[in-house]
Motif scaffolding. Structure first.
Motif, PDB file in Angstrom:
ATOM      1  N   LYS A  54       0.733  -1.048  -0.200  1.00  0.00           N
ATOM      2  CA  LYS A  54      -0.374  -0.163   0.282  1.00  0.00           C
ATOM      3  C   LYS A  54       0.700   0.998   0.544  1.00  0.00           C
ATOM      4  CE  LYS A  54      -3.688  -2.162   1.137  1.00  0.00           C
ATOM      5  NZ  LYS A  54      -5.829  -1.853   1.894  1.00  0.00           N
ATOM      6  N   ASP A  75      -4.334   2.251  -3.591  1.00  0.00           N
ATOM      7  CA  ASP A  75      -4.957   1.439  -4.183  1.00  0.00           C
ATOM      8  C   ASP A  75      -6.250   1.094  -3.837  1.00  0.00           C
ATOM      9  OD1 ASP A  75      -2.673  -0.214  -5.842  1.00  0.00           O
ATOM     10  OD2 ASP A  75      -2.635  -0.774  -4.009  1.00  0.00           O
ATOM     11  N   THR A 109      -8.329   2.707  -9.504  1.00  0.00           N
ATOM     12  CA  THR A 109      -7.891   2.704  -7.941  1.00  0.00           C
ATOM     13  C   THR A 109      -7.464   3.872  -8.397  1.00  0.00           C
ATOM     14  OG1 THR A 109      -6.341   1.324  -8.531  1.00  0.00           O
ATOM     15  CG2 THR A 109      -7.848   0.814  -6.812  1.00  0.00           C
ATOM     16  N   ARG A 111      -4.566   3.931  -8.697  1.00  0.00           N
ATOM     17  CA  ARG A 111      -3.185   3.606  -9.147  1.00  0.00           C
ATOM     18  C   ARG A 111      -3.537   3.898 -10.799  1.00  0.00           C
ATOM     19  NH1 ARG A 111       1.175   0.821  -7.110  1.00  0.00           N
ATOM     20  NH2 ARG A 111       1.020   0.592  -5.636  1.00  0.00           N
ATOM     21  N   GLU A 112      -4.446   3.237 -10.891  1.00  0.00           N
ATOM     22  CA  GLU A 112      -4.934   2.842 -12.041  1.00  0.00           C
ATOM     23  C   GLU A 112      -5.473   4.080 -13.185  1.00  0.00           C
ATOM     24  OE1 GLU A 112      -7.977  -0.846 -12.000  1.00  0.00           O
ATOM     25  OE2 GLU A 112      -8.265   0.232 -10.870  1.00  0.00           O
TER      26      GLU A 112
END
Length: 278
Positions: A54, A75, A109, A111-112
Motif C-alpha cells: 500500500k 490502491d 483505484t 494507481r489505475e
C-alpha cells in the motif's frame, strides 16, 4: 526484529491515508506473539501487506479556493477518496464532482488512473448549507405558493369568514328550497362581514342591487359589480357565502353570508347580466 520500529512508524502513518486499514494496534505486534490468537495473526499479516503493497501518494485537493495536502493509498478507489474529501470538506460524496484528468471514476483505484505524487485533485460541489443559502429565495416563492393554496382552502374555513359563520345561522334566515328564481321580496336574514344583518333587494327595473343594513342602503348599479363569487357553507350546503366585487380587486369584495342556495345562480345571472340579452 531490528526493523520493527520502522514497521510501527509506517503502520502509524497508514491510518492517515488508508482509512485505518492495517492500522490496528495488532499490526505493530511482533509475529512471535501469542500463536493462539488467529485474529491478531490476521491483522499482523495485513500490517505486512500495508507496508509492502500500500503505497501512499501525496495529493493536493483543491475545493472552493481551499487547498488540502492529503496522503492517500494508491490502491484506494475514487469512491474512497470521495469519503476522505467528505471528512476534509464536509461535502457529501453525492454532491462532489472530483476531477483528475477528467471526471474521477469511483470504481477505479488511484494507481489505475495513474495518480502520482503531487497530483492536483479538483473538487467541485456545494455543501448542504451553501445550497440552502442559495435557495432562500425559492423558499419565499414556496411561501407564496402556500399563500395561493390557502386561498384555495374552502372560504368558510378562512379566519375572516369563520368569525361570522361561527355566530351560527341567523334566526330569520329565509328557508332554502329547491328552485332558482329570484325572490320577489327582499332577500333578508343574512349577515355581512362584520356580522351585521343585511338584506338584498333586486331592483330590476332600475338595474340596481340594493344592499340594506340597519344603518343604510347602498344602491349599486348592476353594471358596477365586477364579479360575484360564492361557495357553499361547510356543513350547511343549502346555504352559500357570496361576495359582490365592487372594485378592481378582491379587497373590494362585499361578503354576504347565509344566502339560500336556490337563489345563488339567479343572483349571479341577474347581477352579471346573463338575462339582459333576452
Amino acid at each position: 526484529g531490528a526493523e520493527e520500529p520502522g514497521m510501527e512508524a509506517e503502520a502509524q502513518e497508514l491510518p492517515l491515508g488508508c482509512g485505518g486499514e492495517g492500522g490496528s494496534p495488532a499490526a505493530g505486534r511482533s509475529p512471535e506473539g501469542d500463536e493462539r490468537r488467529d485474529p491478531s495473526q490476521a491483522s499482523v499479516s495485513n500490517g505486512g501487506e500495508a507496508e509492502s503493497g500500500k503505497e501512499l501518494v501525496e495529493l493536493k485537493v483543491i475545493w472552493n479556493k481551499n487547498k488540502y495536502d492529503v496522503k492517500f493509498c494508491l490502491d484506494s478507489t475514487g469512491a474512497e477518496l470521495k469519503q476522505k474529501i467528505h471528512s476534509l470538506t464536509g461535502l457529501p460524496p453525492a454532491m462532489q464532482k472530483v476531477m483528475f484528468k477528467g471526471l474521477l471514476p469511483e470504481e477505479k483505484t488511484l494507481r489505475e488512473i495513474k495518480v502520482t505524487n503531487g497530483a492536483k485533485i479538483m473538487v467541485v460541489g456545494s455543501t448542504i448549507n451553501d445550497v440552502l443559502a442559495v435557495n432562500t429565495p425559492k423558499e419565499a416563492a414556496q411561501q407564496e405558493v402556500k399563500a395561493e393554496e390557502n386561498k384555495k382552502e374552502p372560504l368558510c374555513r378562512q379566519k375572516q369568514h369563520r368569525k361570522v359563520l361561527d355566530k351560527g345561522k341567523p334566526d330569520d334566515v329565509m328557508p332554502s328550497v329547491k328552485g332558482e328564481r329570484l325572490p320577489t321580496v327582499p332577500l333578508s336574514g343574512m349577515y355581512n362581514k362584520s356580522g351585521g344583518k343585511v338584506r338584498l333587494t333586486f331592483k330590476l327595473e332600475q338595474d340596481q342591487l340594493w344592499i340594506g343594513t340597519k344603518e343604510r342602503t347602498e344602491k349599486l348599479p348592476m353594471g358596477s359589480i365586477k364579479n360575484v363569487v360564492s361557495e357553499p357553507i361547510e356543513g350547511h350546503e343549502d346555504y352559500h357565502m357570496m361576495a359582490f366585487q365592487l372594485g378592481p380587486t378582491e379587497a373590494s369584495y362585499y361578503w354576504v353570508y347565509w344566502v339560500p342556495t336556490q337563489y345563488v345562480d339567479a343572483i349571479k345571472d341577474t347581477v352579471l347580466g346573463k338575462w339582459q340579452y333576452f
